[in-house]
Design an enzyme around this catalytic site. Sequence first.
Site, PDB file in Angstrom:
ATOM      1  N   ASP A  41       0.861  -1.181   0.000  1.00 17.74           N
ATOM      2  CA  ASP A  41       0.000   0.000   0.000  1.00 17.74           C
ATOM      3  C   ASP A  41       0.903   1.239   0.000  1.00 17.74           C
ATOM      4  OD1 ASP A  41      -2.037   1.809   0.371  1.00 17.74           O
ATOM      5  OD2 ASP A  41      -2.545   1.186   2.400  1.00 17.74           O
TER       6      ASP A  41
ATOM      7  N   PHE B  61     -10.072  -0.181   0.193  1.00 20.90           N
ATOM      8  CA  PHE B  61      -9.658  -1.036   1.298  1.00 20.90           C
ATOM      9  C   PHE B  61     -10.181  -2.440   1.043  1.00 20.90           C
ATOM     10  CE2 PHE B  61      -9.273  -2.929   5.439  1.00 20.90           C
ATOM     11  CZ  PHE B  61      -8.033  -2.451   5.825  1.00 20.90           C
TER      12      PHE B  61
ATOM     13  N   ASP C 175      -7.288  -8.383   6.433  1.00 24.87           N
ATOM     14  CA  ASP C 175      -8.268  -8.125   7.493  1.00 24.87           C
ATOM     15  C   ASP C 175      -8.677  -6.670   7.561  1.00 24.87           C
ATOM     16  OD1 ASP C 175      -5.649  -7.211   8.506  1.00 24.87           O
ATOM     17  OD2 ASP C 175      -6.751  -6.847  10.363  1.00 24.87           O
TER      18      ASP C 175
HETATM   19  P1  IMP Z   1       2.080  -0.586   3.653  1.00 29.00           P
HETATM   20  O1  IMP Z   1       3.120  -0.643   4.730  1.00 29.00           O
HETATM   21  O2  IMP Z   1       1.273   0.697   3.702  1.00 29.00           O
HETATM   22  O3  IMP Z   1       2.592  -0.891   2.268  1.00 29.00           O
HETATM   23  O4  IMP Z   1       0.971  -1.648   3.989  1.00 29.00           O
HETATM   24  C1  IMP Z   1       1.310  -2.927   4.216  1.00 29.00           C
HETATM   25  C2  IMP Z   1       0.355  -3.643   5.137  1.00 29.00           C
HETATM   26  O5  IMP Z   1      -0.829  -2.892   5.452  1.00 29.00           O
HETATM   27  C3  IMP Z   1      -0.126  -4.881   4.449  1.00 29.00           C
HETATM   28  O6  IMP Z   1       0.744  -5.958   4.705  1.00 29.00           O
HETATM   29  C4  IMP Z   1      -1.498  -5.090   5.037  1.00 29.00           C
HETATM   30  O7  IMP Z   1      -1.408  -5.860   6.226  1.00 29.00           O
HETATM   31  C5  IMP Z   1      -1.986  -3.700   5.379  1.00 29.00           C
HETATM   32  N1  IMP Z   1      -2.873  -3.188   4.316  1.00 29.00           N
HETATM   33  C6  IMP Z   1      -2.602  -2.263   3.375  1.00 29.00           C
HETATM   34  N2  IMP Z   1      -3.657  -2.053   2.564  1.00 29.00           N
HETATM   35  C7  IMP Z   1      -4.633  -2.886   3.003  1.00 29.00           C
HETATM   36  C8  IMP Z   1      -5.977  -3.155   2.552  1.00 29.00           C
HETATM   37  O8  IMP Z   1      -6.521  -2.600   1.558  1.00 29.00           O
HETATM   38  N3  IMP Z   1      -6.664  -4.096   3.259  1.00 29.00           N
HETATM   39  C9  IMP Z   1      -6.137  -4.743   4.335  1.00 29.00           C
HETATM   40  N4  IMP Z   1      -4.887  -4.535   4.766  1.00 29.00           N
HETATM   41  C10 IMP Z   1      -4.142  -3.601   4.120  1.00 29.00           C
HETATM   42 MG    MG Z   2      -2.930  -6.304   8.098  1.00 33.58          MG
END
Ligand code: IMP
Ligand code: MG
Length: 182
Positions: free
Chosen positions: A112, A161, A168
């Site tokens: 994300d 999301f 989750d």
């Molecule tokens: P980042 O560090 O922002 O890249 O996000 C990584 C973590 O955030 C992922 O491994 C997920 O656990 C959680 N995450 C990010 N986007 C979503 C989503 O749309 N749904 C559920 N979990 C998310």
């Molecule tokens: Mg998560």
Amino acid sequence: MPSDIHERTGGQAVRRIIYSQEDIARRVAEMGREITAWYPPGEDLLVVGLLKGSFIFLADLVREIARPLHVDFLVAASYGSGMVSTGDVRLVYDPEASLADRHVLLIEDIIDSGNTINRLVPMLEKRGARSLELCALLHKRIAPPLAREARWVGFDAPGEFLIGYGLDHSENYRNLPFIASL
Ligand code: IMP
Ligand code: MG
């Protein structure tokens, strides 16, 4: 929509199914074949799943990789209970296995903001792996250039999301066999 969806979610409606169980299975099988072909035969491969989100993806993916491998896990807490990344990443569990001189394949559920990867990759790079590659089921493609770009991505995901197939919201919905928006 599958007929037991409300039983699985506890009555909560999901907005829209983004990837069906069949879409996911087809793509995971393709990725497994690509990963199998990419690693040199006879060299150690360690597949490291980022818990908890990757547990279902990893379980399906390793069964599509037709070569010897080992599995370990790593827990990096990044999100609180909400839908917005705090930018904070803590290592809560470190793999038992040594990464030294092995091919390490890191498995993420979704990229994300890129915060998790950007914090983790530099930590893991210090451990002397023969190679360190990233495989993500979903990539929102909104992150600025990552510390390491994923070599394998299942789907470029919409900026919504997402829940299900391990993903989750406040620990709910991980057991949905498909991926939906909430
Ligand atoms: P980042 O560090 O922002 O890249 O996000 C990584 C973590 O955030 C992922 O491994 C997920 O656990 C959680 N995450 C990010 N986007 C979503 C989503 O749309 N749904 C559920 N979990 C998310
Ligand atoms: Mg998560």
